[in-house]
Enzyme design. Sequence first.
Site, mmCIF file in Angstrom:
data_model
loop_
_atom_site.group_PDB
_atom_site.id
_atom_site.type_symbol
_atom_site.label_atom_id
_atom_site.label_comp_id
_atom_site.label_asym_id
_atom_site.label_seq_id
_atom_site.Cartn_x
_atom_site.Cartn_y
_atom_site.Cartn_z
ATOM 1 C CB THR A 44 -0.916 0.009 1.229
ATOM 2 O OG1 THR A 44 -1.702 -1.179 1.234
ATOM 3 C CG2 THR A 44 -1.833 1.221 1.211
ATOM 4 C CB THR A 45 3.727 2.250 2.165
ATOM 5 O OG1 THR A 45 2.956 1.873 3.306
ATOM 6 C CG2 THR A 45 4.481 3.528 2.479
ATOM 7 C CE1 TYR A 107 -16.656 -0.453 -4.819
ATOM 8 C CE2 TYR A 107 -16.899 -2.351 -6.256
ATOM 9 C CZ TYR A 107 -17.336 -1.124 -5.827
ATOM 10 O OH TYR A 107 -18.439 -0.552 -6.389
ATOM 11 C CE1 TYR A 133 -2.030 -4.746 5.613
ATOM 12 C CE2 TYR A 133 -1.479 -4.429 3.302
ATOM 13 C CZ TYR A 133 -1.724 -3.907 4.558
ATOM 14 O OH TYR A 133 -1.658 -2.551 4.752
ATOM 15 N NE ARG A 138 -4.674 2.455 3.173
ATOM 16 C CZ ARG A 138 -4.167 3.435 2.444
ATOM 17 N NH1 ARG A 138 -4.687 3.727 1.261
ATOM 18 N NH2 ARG A 138 -3.157 4.151 2.879
#
Length: 300
Positions: A44-45, A107, A133, A138
């Site tokens: 993500t980062t 999503y 993860y 998120r």
Amino acid sequence: MFHGSMVALITPMDASGAVDDRALRDLVEWHIAEGTHAIVAVGTTGESATLTVKEHVAVIRSVVQQVHGRIPVIAGTGANATAEAIELTRAAMEAQADAALLVSPYYNKPTQEGLFQHYSAITDACHFPIILYNVPGRTSGDILPETVARLAKRPNVVGVKEASGKVDRVAEILHLCAIHDASIEVFSGDDGAALAAMAIGARGVISVTANVAPRAMAQMMYAALENDFVLARRINDALVPLHRDLFAESNPIPAKWLLADMQRVGPTIRLPLTPLSESLHVRLRSALQYASSAPLSPAS
């Protein structure tokens, strides 16, 4: 194999918005010199959501090549489509990464059985170390401890990055795995809770803070692994403002801005993310300055 301070590395970009491979490789060298225990590429980062598949794979390859076996490289290969996650994980295998980190599907909000089947399909298709993860903030989905314990019975599921914000999850996952004769390593996904997680059985942290304070995070994690929680707490006390302020806006906006302010990367970040609000500049600089008070030994 995987422990300690594992940096969730940012992806540097030049003024045109292209991935800056030279800056990426320089960051890798800095992290190795500062004692970082492992590098997570394109999580993500690392702005994985806005990299093309070609860019995504190229970043993994560059990091693996630059590391050259000195520390483990974990490739972010998660996707909300199982077939795409398999494709990315196979690419990470071909690039000779050491493991893949797969965020739970976002999503589409699968059930727990859907999560189990998603990860099972990936482990069946890719005989490669897999780290789950879990980051509900998120993804709007939560990999429950019972599902982690089911997946932990698969031989190539080696770890879980737990970022639910619930520190007691670490103990619950380890307990369920023990009673079901399964084995897994738990890594904190929350810098601010990492030390508490280590005290109840986590083996390290996949860290945003390590992007800007790699030596402090590495030495704090090493102290915790050695059960020196007095030293670990002293280091963590100096890092508390960074743990907090690196999320003053959506990650990786603050971390990337601060690295640019440190002149280690350029300031470019891809839309829909935008540069850090000017009102936060002094706050981030102050947090980094405060981190310099951590009681650290010289870099080796």
